[in-house]
Scaffold this active site. Structure first.
Site, PDB file in Angstrom:
ATOM      1  CB  CYS A  88      18.038 -19.684  53.960  1.00  0.00           C
ATOM      2  SG  CYS A  88      16.388 -19.047  54.190  1.00  0.00           S
ATOM      3  CB  CYS A 238      11.478 -23.004  59.063  1.00  0.00           C
ATOM      4  SG  CYS A 238      13.239 -22.646  59.362  1.00  0.00           S
TER       5      CYS A 238
HETATM    6  O1  PYC Z   1      13.600 -21.797  55.426  1.00  0.00           O
HETATM    7  O2  PYC Z   1      15.474 -22.489  56.321  1.00  0.00           O
HETATM    8  C1  PYC Z   1      14.601 -21.651  56.177  1.00  0.00           C
HETATM    9  C2  PYC Z   1      14.714 -20.379  56.924  1.00  0.00           C
HETATM   10  C3  PYC Z   1      15.658 -20.053  57.846  1.00  0.00           C
HETATM   11  C4  PYC Z   1      15.353 -18.745  58.274  1.00  0.00           C
HETATM   12  C5  PYC Z   1      14.233 -18.320  57.612  1.00  0.00           C
HETATM   13  N1  PYC Z   1      13.848 -19.349  56.779  1.00  0.00           N
END
Ligand code: PYC
Length: 318
Positions: A88, A238
């Site tokens: 994550c 993300c």
């Molecule tokens: O930032 O990789 C990320 C992530 C995955 C799920 C929520 N954030």
């Protein structure tokens, strides 16, 4: 009564809850081995920590573990409202800020162990954090899937520490006010991929769906909307999704090694990315900013009907 010490933060809007003390002993071993025991014997602790009434569908949990490699600062297992995440990006940035707040890390380079491999991190003097993510690659380009209500949607399947289907097609502009339509659309894509038997490598479920389109603010960068497993959308750009996207851009010859990639998320916050060539794909570096929001103790009272969290089905998790 069980108690857990936690430190909460958000990274570009997306929350992370790091469990620093009070979790049952998982018997040692590396994070991958400890994840198996967590999943098998202590899954109700996952829902107690991140689900309502103590958390929400949006919270990503991070269980802090002692390192088992000599040069690692810590180990971590990431989890959410429905299960576990291999890696994550936003959570790692939040974890580094948390370790700094605990006095366990100073500015400079460090290593963290995750269930999908050891990653490098750097805490910068200005508080920003860079994550040298796991090797990321595109598995397949131009995969078409028939999505009920939306017709044929084409996208790429890529790994960035989680499995992603990434499409440029969106029924509405990528704006927060459209999050319900975007959630329904990306959920429908995920279901259609499952129904069609389209998977990541080795039959892995593609549990993150990413839509990329030019940012509505006219800045010229790409914005994204990422639906996570458990149907919460990522408030940040993300980290693993940005890695997967950069792997696709690199494979298409649209992003060169060392070039800066700005990825905007649905809140308008940005991560900065760049990469080095890897063996199979790219070695991404993602940079972002996290802020501490709480230092707290969670209480789990067995007499509480929702002691172990309200599960995704709306019933008590245990
Ligand atoms: O930032 O990789 C990320 C992530 C995955 C799920 C929520 N954030």
């Amino acid at each position: 009564m069980h108690t857990l010490d936690v430190i909460d933060s958000h990274t570009a809007g997306e929350p992370t809850r790091v469990v620093i003390a009070g979790f049952p002993d998982l018997g040692g071993g590396n994070p991958a081995a400890q994840l198996q025991r967590f999943r098998r014997d202590f899954d109700h602790w996952r829902s107690a920590i991140v689900c309502e009434p103590r958390g929400s569908d949006t919270v990503v949990g991070a269980l802090l573990l002692p390192p088992t490699e000599p040069d690692a600062a810590a180990g971590v297992i990431f989890f959410n409202n429905v299960g576990y995440l291999g890696m994550c990006g936003h959570g790692t940035i939040g974890l580094v800020r948390t370790l700094h707040a605990m006095g366990r890390l100073g500015p400079g380079q460090h290593r963290l162990q995750t269930p999908v491999g050891t990653v490098g991190v750097e805490l910068h003097g200005d508080g920003r954090v860079s994550v040298d993510n796991v090797e990321s690659y595109r598995l397949e380009a131009g995969v078409a899937v028939d999505v009920p209500g939306h017709g044929r949607v084409t996208g790429d399947i890529a790994w960035g520490g989680n499995w992603f289907f990434i499409t440029a097609r969106t029924p509405v502009p990528l704006l927060l006010r459209h999050q319900r339509e975007l959630t329904a659309y990306t959920e429908a894509i995920g279901n259609a991929l499952r129904a069609a038997g389209i998977t990541g490598a080795d039959g892995a479920d593609i549990d993150h769906i990413e839509v990329n389109a030019p940012a509505a603010d006219g800045s010229g960068v790409l914005a994204n909307f990422v639906l996570c497993p458990g149907l919460a959308y990522d408030r940040s750009p993300c980290g693993t999704g940005t890695s997967a996207k950069m792997a696709c851009l690199a494979a298409d010859g649209k992003l060169a090694e060392g070039e800066t990639w700005i990825q905007q998320g649905i809140l308008g916050t940005c991560f900065e990315g760049r990469y080095l060539h890897g063996t199979r794909g790219i070695l991404p570096r993602i940079t972002g900013q996290a802020h501490i929001t709480a230092k707290a103790q969670l209480c789990i009272d067995d007499a509480d009907p929702f002691a172990w969290g309200i599960g995704a089905t709306g019933e008590a998790a245990r």
